[in-house]
Scaffold this active site. Sequence first.
Site, PDB file in Angstrom:
ATOM      1  N   ASP A 105      -8.212  -4.390   7.193  1.00 18.46           N
ATOM      2  CA  ASP A 105      -6.282  -5.226   6.235  1.00 18.46           C
ATOM      3  C   ASP A 105      -6.326  -6.282   7.505  1.00 18.46           C
ATOM      4  OD1 ASP A 105      -7.552  -4.169   4.200  1.00 18.46           O
ATOM      5  OD2 ASP A 105      -5.093  -3.470   3.814  1.00 18.46           O
ATOM      6  N   ARG A 133      -1.239 -11.086  -4.806  1.00 16.82           N
ATOM      7  CA  ARG A 133      -1.875 -10.166  -4.526  1.00 16.82           C
ATOM      8  C   ARG A 133      -1.288  -8.861  -3.886  1.00 16.82           C
ATOM      9  NH1 ARG A 133      -6.957  -7.958  -4.612  1.00 16.82           N
ATOM     10  NH2 ARG A 133      -6.717  -6.265  -4.895  1.00 16.82           N
ATOM     11  N   ASN A 140       0.987  -1.274  -0.206  1.00 15.98           N
ATOM     12  CA  ASN A 140      -0.005   0.114  -0.147  1.00 15.98           C
ATOM     13  C   ASN A 140       0.909   1.120  -0.087  1.00 15.98           C
ATOM     14  OD1 ASN A 140      -2.048  -1.074   0.072  1.00 15.98           O
ATOM     15  ND2 ASN A 140      -2.655  -1.721   2.000  1.00 15.98           N
TER      16      ASN A 140
END
Length: 423
Positions: A311, A403, A23
């Site tokens: 998350d 991912r 991120n």
Amino acid sequence: MDKLRIKGGKPLAGTVTISGAKNAALPELCAALLTAEPVTLENVPRLQDVSTMLKLIQNMGVSVARSPDLPSTVTLNAGGLDKPEAPYELVKTMRASVLALGPLLARFGHATVSLPGGCAIGSRPVDQHIKGMQAMGAEITVEHGYMLAKLPAGAKRLKGCSITTDMVTVTGTENFLMAATLAEGETILENAAQEPEIGDLAEMLIKMGAKIEGHGTRRIRIQGVERLHGCRHQVVADRIETGTFLCAVAAAGGDVVLEHGRADHLDAVIDKLREAGAVITAGSGFIRIHSQGRLKAQSFRTTEYPGFPTDMQAQFMALNAISLGSSTVTETIFENRFMHVNEMVRLGAKIQIEGKVAVIEGVEKLSGATVMATDLRASASLVIAGLVAEGETLVDRIYHLDRGYDQMEAKLRGIGADIERVR
């Protein structure tokens, strides 16, 4: 389609090196679009989303070079960028593609960006991005699944302004931050996200010549400059990968050192782990966790940073599923982020959903089974559950895991887990 086969019941011990944050890396790759000079990023994680972003910017005309000796070092040169477009074919699996909008619009005065995809964890609209760019003077229409953005006739740059989003948005803050660096005048971002990844992006932009103050707070002030130059920057360590490994050790038991782990970026998670009974020590560039026996279940509520991160919700729920006592988990960020619950129940967990709240009754043992990952963090929670389940667990659809986690099964195998990728 790859799967992970896990044989549970083995404690974990040794050292894990935490990779760069996904991120942070994704917006920082987009930040390279703001200058015609080379930008070198170190500690770039080897992830599917990173590969997708690199393909996207290469398609625009950006040259990308990886160091043969250091595959985590990437040099980007957007001097030849001649196609400020992000087509659907390249961005349909990745929401972070919207981060190309601000840099392209700020530097070139126009951009065509597909509405993004990504994990199916709920509504994550781009309307805040559009409103913010319009406040800076851009003209934006949405046609055939694309955002078509341009400066009005006669305008040479975006205009500084005050932007207050309706809710805290991480990618929105990042997009406005990048766009404002080249805008005319001062931009103030109110209700800005405070995540460490935003602070890391701001530090990179400052190295490129941007004038930014207040990053890490709710109010960020940017004084626009006419141009930015190249830089060299190291991507901050991934706090979610760090938290995931902390939960894995807490659940499976053991003694593990996480190199490059930043405890100051995970206060809410570490506090809960300590309350559960894990022993955690931290210093400059490392976190050590020791866990033995069943821990005590912990209730929590997800919220914006510096609160408990959404998350980390699924991973901590996996720990709660085999902890002593009952707990509640309240998800306030995404409405569809309990999709992993049905798969955990297949492993023997006792979890009930009541609206935004999951009620978990800890069980002594889980039992191995075949389960299916539904999104990135859900896949990590199923891996943690598999590490403690009796027998064999097979986790399907791990392309979600790829991912966001850099060689997760190899890192777990290095600290004693019985885990392998089945192709």
